[in-house]
Design a protein around this motif. Structure first.
Motif, PDB file in Angstrom:
ATOM      1  N   ARG A  38      32.212  32.283  32.780  1.00 51.72           N
ATOM      2  CA  ARG A  38      32.255  32.618  31.781  1.00 51.72           C
ATOM      3  C   ARG A  38      31.338  33.306  31.002  1.00 51.72           C
ATOM      4  NH1 ARG A  38      36.157  28.937  32.538  1.00 51.72           N
ATOM      5  NH2 ARG A  38      38.275  28.833  31.815  1.00 51.72           N
ATOM      6  N   ALA A  39      29.689  32.782  31.712  1.00 55.88           N
ATOM      7  CA  ALA A  39      28.952  33.126  31.042  1.00 55.88           C
ATOM      8  C   ALA A  39      28.324  34.661  30.472  1.00 55.88           C
ATOM      9  CB  ALA A  39      27.391  32.785  32.120  1.00 55.88           C
ATOM     10  N   ALA A  40      28.506  35.326  30.826  1.00 52.20           N
ATOM     11  CA  ALA A  40      28.303  36.553  31.097  1.00 52.20           C
ATOM     12  C   ALA A  40      30.365  37.982  30.616  1.00 52.20           C
ATOM     13  CB  ALA A  40      27.856  37.490  31.379  1.00 52.20           C
ATOM     14  N   ASN A  41      30.563  37.114  29.543  1.00 56.74           N
ATOM     15  CA  ASN A  41      31.469  38.997  29.451  1.00 56.74           C
ATOM     16  C   ASN A  41      32.768  37.178  30.089  1.00 56.74           C
ATOM     17  OD1 ASN A  41      30.123  40.443  27.830  1.00 56.74           O
ATOM     18  ND2 ASN A  41      29.448  41.545  30.329  1.00 56.74           N
ATOM     19  N   GLY A  42      33.021  36.763  30.304  1.00 59.39           N
ATOM     20  CA  GLY A  42      34.275  35.741  30.850  1.00 59.39           C
ATOM     21  C   GLY A  42      33.736  36.234  32.928  1.00 59.39           C
ATOM     22  N   ILE A  43      35.056  35.314  32.740  1.00 59.98           N
ATOM     23  CA  ILE A  43      35.575  35.514  34.361  1.00 59.98           C
ATOM     24  C   ILE A  43      36.743  36.856  34.361  1.00 59.98           C
ATOM     25  CG2 ILE A  43      36.590  34.596  36.174  1.00 59.98           C
ATOM     26  CD1 ILE A  43      36.074  31.329  34.920  1.00 59.98           C
ATOM     27  N   ASN A  44      35.660  37.558  35.681  1.00 62.67           N
ATOM     28  CA  ASN A  44      36.484  38.939  36.133  1.00 62.67           C
ATOM     29  C   ASN A  44      37.658  38.418  37.864  1.00 62.67           C
ATOM     30  OD1 ASN A  44      34.891  39.330  38.159  1.00 62.67           O
ATOM     31  ND2 ASN A  44      33.302  40.522  37.002  1.00 62.67           N
ATOM     32  N   GLU A  45      37.947  39.398  37.405  1.00 67.23           N
ATOM     33  CA  GLU A  45      38.853  39.158  38.863  1.00 67.23           C
ATOM     34  C   GLU A  45      38.411  38.943  39.648  1.00 67.23           C
ATOM     35  OE1 GLU A  45      41.968  41.349  42.024  1.00 67.23           O
ATOM     36  OE2 GLU A  45      42.131  42.069  39.439  1.00 67.23           O
ATOM     37  N   VAL A  46      36.778  39.551  40.653  1.00 72.14           N
ATOM     38  CA  VAL A  46      36.404  39.294  41.578  1.00 72.14           C
ATOM     39  C   VAL A  46      35.862  37.478  41.597  1.00 72.14           C
ATOM     40  CG1 VAL A  46      34.056  39.978  43.185  1.00 72.14           C
ATOM     41  CG2 VAL A  46      35.770  41.897  41.610  1.00 72.14           C
ATOM     42  N   GLU A  47      35.283  37.675  40.477  1.00 74.59           N
ATOM     43  CA  GLU A  47      34.766  35.923  40.445  1.00 74.59           C
ATOM     44  C   GLU A  47      35.318  34.731  40.227  1.00 74.59           C
ATOM     45  OE1 GLU A  47      30.786  36.443  37.125  1.00 74.59           O
ATOM     46  OE2 GLU A  47      33.119  37.262  36.426  1.00 74.59           O
TER      47      GLU A  47
END
Length: 137
Positions: free
Chosen positions: A113-122
Motif C-alpha cells: 500500500r505504500a506506493a499507489n496501493g497493492i497492484n495485482e503482481v504485489e
C-alpha cells in the motif's frame, strides 16, 4: 529462561531473514526507487511496533542478507524460510506464532500500500507469503 533465550542465533536469523525476505518479495514485485524507500519505511514501522519475541528478533541488529541476489531465486529462498520460521516458533515459542504471522502479513500489506496501493503482481506475492505462513491466501 526467557522465551527469546530459547531460540538459537541461527533460529533467530531464520525468523528475521524470512520476515525481511517477505517484505523484499512484495517490494520487488513492482520495483521503483522512490517506491522502495516508502516501502522500507512502511515495513520498518510495522516491525518496530511488533511486540514480544517477534519485535526483539526483527529489530535487533542489522538488516539480514539473503543468500542469493538473483531476483528469480529469492522467492525460492524466502517462502521455505517463512515456513521454517513458523515451525521454529511453533516448536520453541508457540505463543509467538500468531504474533509473527500477523506482523509479517501487516508488513507486506503496508509495503504493497505504500506506493499507489497493492497492484495485482504485489497481491499475488502477498498471497504466496500468506500461504507460506500457513494462512489462507
Amino acid at each position: 529462561m526467557t522465551v527469546d533465550q530459547q531460540l538459537t542465533d541461527e533460529e533467530r536469523q531464520v525468523v528475521k531473514t524470512a520476515a525481511f525476505g517477505a517484505v523484499f518479495l512484495v517490494s520487488n514485485a513492482d520495483p521503483g526507487l522512490l517506491d522502495m524507500i516508502k516501502e522500507s519505511f512502511a515495513a520498518s514501522g510495522v516491525f518496530a511496533s511488533a511486540s514480544g519475541l517477534v519485535r526483539e528478533v526483527l529489530t535487533a541488529g542489522g538488516v539480514p542478507r539473503l543468500t542469493t541476489e538473483s531476483p528469480a531465486d529469492i522467492e525460492f529462498e524466502v517462502l521455505p524460510a517463512l515456513r521454517n520460521a513458523v515451525e521454529i516458533l511453533r516448536a520453541k515459542a508457540p505463543a509467538e506464532v500468531d504474533n509473527y504471522r500477523t506482523t509479517v502479513i501487516e508488513a507486506v500489506d503496508q509495503v504493497g500500500r505504500a506506493a499507489n496501493g497493492i497492484n495485482e503482481v504485489e497481491a499475488t506475492m502477498v498471497a504466496k507469503v500468506r500461504t507460506a505462513l500457513g494462512l489462507p491466501a
